[in-house]
Design an enzyme around this catalytic site. Structure first.
Site, PDB file in Angstrom:
ATOM      1  N   SER A   1       0.849  -1.181   0.000  1.00 57.11           N
ATOM      2  CA  SER A   1       0.000   0.000   0.000  1.00 57.11           C
ATOM      3  C   SER A   1       0.889   1.238   0.000  1.00 57.11           C
ATOM      4  O   SER A   1       2.088   1.166   0.261  1.00 57.11           O
ATOM      5  CB  SER A   1      -0.914  -0.023   1.239  1.00 57.11           C
ATOM      6  OG  SER A   1      -1.766   1.102   1.275  1.00 57.11           O
ATOM      7  N   CYS A   2       0.288   2.387  -0.296  1.00 56.78           N
ATOM      8  CA  CYS A   2       1.023   3.659  -0.252  1.00 56.78           C
ATOM      9  C   CYS A   2      -0.016   4.766  -0.154  1.00 56.78           C
ATOM     10  O   CYS A   2      -0.986   4.646   0.593  1.00 56.78           O
ATOM     11  CB  CYS A   2       1.941   3.815  -1.462  1.00 56.78           C
ATOM     12  SG  CYS A   2       1.085   3.723  -3.055  1.00 56.78           S
ATOM     13  N   GLY A   3       0.153   5.848  -0.898  1.00 56.87           N
ATOM     14  CA  GLY A   3      -0.839   6.908  -0.899  1.00 56.87           C
ATOM     15  C   GLY A   3      -1.981   6.638  -1.854  1.00 56.87           C
ATOM     16  O   GLY A   3      -3.156   6.726  -1.488  1.00 56.87           O
TER      17      GLY A   3
ATOM     18  N   TRP B   1      -3.908   4.377   0.964  1.00 56.73           N
ATOM     19  CA  TRP B   1      -4.254   5.227   2.108  1.00 56.73           C
ATOM     20  C   TRP B   1      -5.287   6.293   1.755  1.00 56.73           C
ATOM     21  O   TRP B   1      -6.101   6.681   2.602  1.00 56.73           O
ATOM     22  CB  TRP B   1      -3.000   5.873   2.683  1.00 56.73           C
ATOM     23  CG  TRP B   1      -3.279   6.666   3.929  1.00 56.73           C
ATOM     24  CD1 TRP B   1      -3.222   8.024   4.094  1.00 56.73           C
ATOM     25  CD2 TRP B   1      -3.680   6.133   5.203  1.00 56.73           C
ATOM     26  NE1 TRP B   1      -3.564   8.371   5.369  1.00 56.73           N
ATOM     27  CE2 TRP B   1      -3.841   7.224   6.078  1.00 56.73           C
ATOM     28  CE3 TRP B   1      -3.926   4.847   5.685  1.00 56.73           C
ATOM     29  CZ2 TRP B   1      -4.240   7.072   7.419  1.00 56.73           C
ATOM     30  CZ3 TRP B   1      -4.316   4.694   7.018  1.00 56.73           C
ATOM     31  CH2 TRP B   1      -4.476   5.790   7.863  1.00 56.73           C
TER      32      TRP B   1
END
Length: 281
Positions: free
Chosen positions: A238-240, A267
């Site tokens: 996951s990330c932004g 996120w």
């Protein structure tokens, strides 16, 4: 085809009819640049622009969510990519958004795709040529997608993982430690920082050398193991917004681990939902 190719390799392969090169640059909302505009100023000769905001779901309110297989086929065919093409992705920052293009190709069943190690900065530092302007439109071709559903996760999947606690998959977060801990702001206004409960922080830049090339497999393996990665436990990255999460996915393969899935909404989706649990350091 190797998943990661060098500037030397690309320089030798440029111009071959089955090779397609894409600039896949996507700047964050707080960065004062436009990827397409800078591509028009200078790009690797023959490179086309791969806009991850276009090769995406146009009906989603979230940024650059994956398109349907039919849309992917249509757009890739219009970009001149066929199932026989070898495709190399790079970006203007080094290695930030190129892996998203690579991952999309794998998601839709095309494994003859790679990321340029070090990206445009390394290419320029070595004095290699560039060109400016919009290239001629490629001849349309036919691309056939083979969607690999196991490579992507949605918010429902991640909710189940978190409910399972330590018995489920391991979530790896590619954002900076400050954003993960809740001590640094998100680049998107109004979005709180923090992380999903139980997630581990692996900032993507910790996988890279100073010249934006990937670290060697042994160093990557050690970093992932320190975050709790094992060959037996599934991993979701996951990330932004699902872009640098793809760097972790590439790094895991380079380190010899099984292929991870990417949480596409990442996120931005998770933090924007009132019912989802959020954690800080």
């Amino acid at each position: 085809m190797e998943m990661l190719v060098s500037t030397e390799w690309l320089a030798a392969e440029l111009g071959k009819p089955d090779l397609i090169v894409f600039d896949t640059t996507k700047y964050l909302p707080n960065e004062p640049f436009d990827g397409k505009a800078k591509y028009l100023e200078a790009h690797i000769p023959g490179a086309r622009f791969f806009d991850i905001d276009v090769v995406a779901d146009p009906d989603s309110d979230l940024p650059h969510m994956i398109p349907t297989a039919a849309r992917f086929e249509k757009l890739l065919g219009a970009l001149g990519v066929s199932t026989a093409s070898r495709v190399v992705f790079y970006d203007q920052k080094g290695l930030a958004s190129a892996a998203r293009g690579w991952w999309l190709m794998r998601l839709f069943g095309h494994h003859a795709a790679a990321v340029l190690d070090g990206g445009l900065p390394k290419w320029l530092k070595e004095g290699r040529p560039t060109e400016a302007g919009e290239p001629l439109a490629p001849a349309p071709t036919h691309f056939t997608a083979d969607f690999q559903a196991e490579l992507v996760k949605g918010i429902g999947d991640v909710k189940r993982i978190i409910r399972q606690g330590g018995g489920g998959a391991l979530i790896l977060d590619a954002r900076s430690k400050g954003r993960f801990d809740g001590t640094a702001p998100e680049p998107r206004p109004g979005l709180p920082s923090g992380h999903m409960p139980g997630a581990a922080s692996v900032p993507y830049n910790e996988l890279l050398n100073a010249d934006q090339t990937f670290k060697d497999p042994e160093a990557l393996k050690a970093r992932f193991e320190a975050a709790g990665v094992t060959a037996e436990r599934p991993v979701v990255t996951s990330c932004g917004t699902g872009v640098t999460a793809c760097i972790l996915a590439l790094g895991l393969l380079r380190a010899g681990f099984p292929e991870a899935a990417v949480y596409d909404g990442s996120w931005t989706e998770w933090a924007g939902r009132p019912e989802t649990p959020k954690a800080i350091a």
